[in-house]
Design a protein around this motif. Sequence first.
Motif, PDB file in Angstrom:
ATOM      1  N   GLY A   3       0.895  -1.407   0.048  1.00  0.00           N
ATOM      2  CA  GLY A   3       0.049   0.338  -0.639  1.00  0.00           C
ATOM      3  C   GLY A   3       0.468   1.674  -0.043  1.00  0.00           C
ATOM      4  O   GLY A   3       2.123   1.790  -0.375  1.00  0.00           O
ATOM      5  N   PRO A   4       0.624   2.786   0.672  1.00  0.00           N
ATOM      6  CA  PRO A   4       1.244   3.757   0.438  1.00  0.00           C
ATOM      7  C   PRO A   4       2.355   3.574   1.359  1.00  0.00           C
ATOM      8  O   PRO A   4       2.211   2.493   2.015  1.00  0.00           O
ATOM      9  CB  PRO A   4      -0.271   4.387   1.318  1.00  0.00           C
ATOM     10  CG  PRO A   4      -0.938   4.114   1.064  1.00  0.00           C
ATOM     11  CD  PRO A   4      -1.309   2.212   0.858  1.00  0.00           C
ATOM     12  N   VAL A   5       2.878   4.877   1.076  1.00  0.00           N
ATOM     13  CA  VAL A   5       3.921   4.804   0.744  1.00  0.00           C
ATOM     14  C   VAL A   5       4.058   4.954   3.407  1.00  0.00           C
ATOM     15  O   VAL A   5       3.152   6.079   2.930  1.00  0.00           O
ATOM     16  CB  VAL A   5       5.558   5.860   0.247  1.00  0.00           C
ATOM     17  CG1 VAL A   5       6.975   5.611   1.860  1.00  0.00           C
ATOM     18  CG2 VAL A   5       6.019   5.260  -0.357  1.00  0.00           C
ATOM     19  N   GLY A   6       4.844   4.190   3.693  1.00  0.00           N
ATOM     20  CA  GLY A   6       4.237   4.795   5.525  1.00  0.00           C
ATOM     21  C   GLY A   6       3.926   3.401   6.107  1.00  0.00           C
ATOM     22  O   GLY A   6       3.964   4.057   7.296  1.00  0.00           O
ATOM     23  N   HIS A   7       4.096   2.693   5.698  1.00  0.00           N
ATOM     24  CA  HIS A   7       3.455   1.128   6.219  1.00  0.00           C
ATOM     25  C   HIS A   7       4.492   0.724   7.202  1.00  0.00           C
ATOM     26  O   HIS A   7       6.011   1.453   6.647  1.00  0.00           O
ATOM     27  CB  HIS A   7       3.026   0.205   5.573  1.00  0.00           C
ATOM     28  CG  HIS A   7       2.382  -1.297   5.866  1.00  0.00           C
ATOM     29  ND1 HIS A   7       2.984  -1.947   6.472  1.00  0.00           N
ATOM     30  CD2 HIS A   7       1.073  -1.344   6.029  1.00  0.00           C
ATOM     31  CE1 HIS A   7       2.783  -2.613   6.492  1.00  0.00           C
ATOM     32  NE2 HIS A   7       1.045  -2.757   6.833  1.00  0.00           N
ATOM     33  N   ASP A   8       4.567   0.941   7.969  1.00  0.00           N
ATOM     34  CA  ASP A   8       5.646  -0.175   9.262  1.00  0.00           C
ATOM     35  C   ASP A   8       6.512  -0.727   8.473  1.00  0.00           C
ATOM     36  O   ASP A   8       7.676  -1.116   8.687  1.00  0.00           O
ATOM     37  CB  ASP A   8       4.876  -0.299  10.269  1.00  0.00           C
ATOM     38  CG  ASP A   8       4.893   0.360  11.016  1.00  0.00           C
ATOM     39  OD1 ASP A   8       4.548   2.080  10.864  1.00  0.00           O
ATOM     40  OD2 ASP A   8       4.312   0.842  12.551  1.00  0.00           O
ATOM     41  N   ARG A   9       5.712  -2.388   7.688  1.00  0.00           N
ATOM     42  CA  ARG A   9       6.221  -2.817   7.158  1.00  0.00           C
ATOM     43  C   ARG A   9       8.150  -2.240   6.356  1.00  0.00           C
ATOM     44  O   ARG A   9       9.084  -2.747   5.885  1.00  0.00           O
ATOM     45  CB  ARG A   9       6.151  -3.650   6.443  1.00  0.00           C
ATOM     46  CG  ARG A   9       5.168  -4.883   6.637  1.00  0.00           C
ATOM     47  CD  ARG A   9       6.493  -5.812   8.468  1.00  0.00           C
ATOM     48  NE  ARG A   9       7.209  -6.554   7.404  1.00  0.00           N
ATOM     49  CZ  ARG A   9       6.643  -7.571   7.321  1.00  0.00           C
ATOM     50  NH1 ARG A   9       4.997  -7.597   7.811  1.00  0.00           N
ATOM     51  NH2 ARG A   9       7.262  -8.779   6.353  1.00  0.00           N
TER      52      ARG A   9
END
Length: 203
Positions: A3-9
């Motif tokens: 998904g969008p940039v910013g995901h913890d992974r």
Amino acid sequence: MLGPVGHDRYKEYATDIYNSGAHLLDLINDVLDVSKVEAGAFVINDEKFAVLEIVQDCQKLVNQKAIDKGLSLHIEVAADLPYLNADARAIKQVLLNLMNNAVKFTPTNGNVTISANLEKSGGMVIRVADDGEGMSVNDIETVMKPFGRLDSPWTQSEEGTGLGLPLSDMLVKAHDGQLKLDSALSEGTVVSIYLPADRVLAA
């Protein structure tokens, strides 16, 4: 994919990539430094410096690792100790290697002590001591050889090139000094850097 940039992974992936790159860079730098010394291309750039300042610089670099492991770092270097006339970058590299090893191989709640003293000969000895797992005589012979790593669970779990101690030994010898490793199983390790009197400036 997540998904969008910013995901913890994504942050986790970026950290893994960075750590892997840093480890590879350390390996390349160690190999190049060893090759330079062996080829006789290492040139000592003498300068006047205080041992305490170099030790404190190294402490800043290993302090977080020590905190994460619950270790206590003890600095026993007098502020009025005579200055050294040596290659500050090389001595710092040696100390950083030794302090990193001590932190890596000392169990939780252990102690690492860095000290420096003058000898009767007029030379100076700098020691990095820990109360970690320690080594046997055969282990010492192994780790002092290039790419030498111990085959035990507590060492194999730690990243390393097996070049830190041999390179440190080479850099100390380039200063006409001596690096000595004293250790015993379950009793910790003491690594001593002996520098000759002509490297110690008058107080």
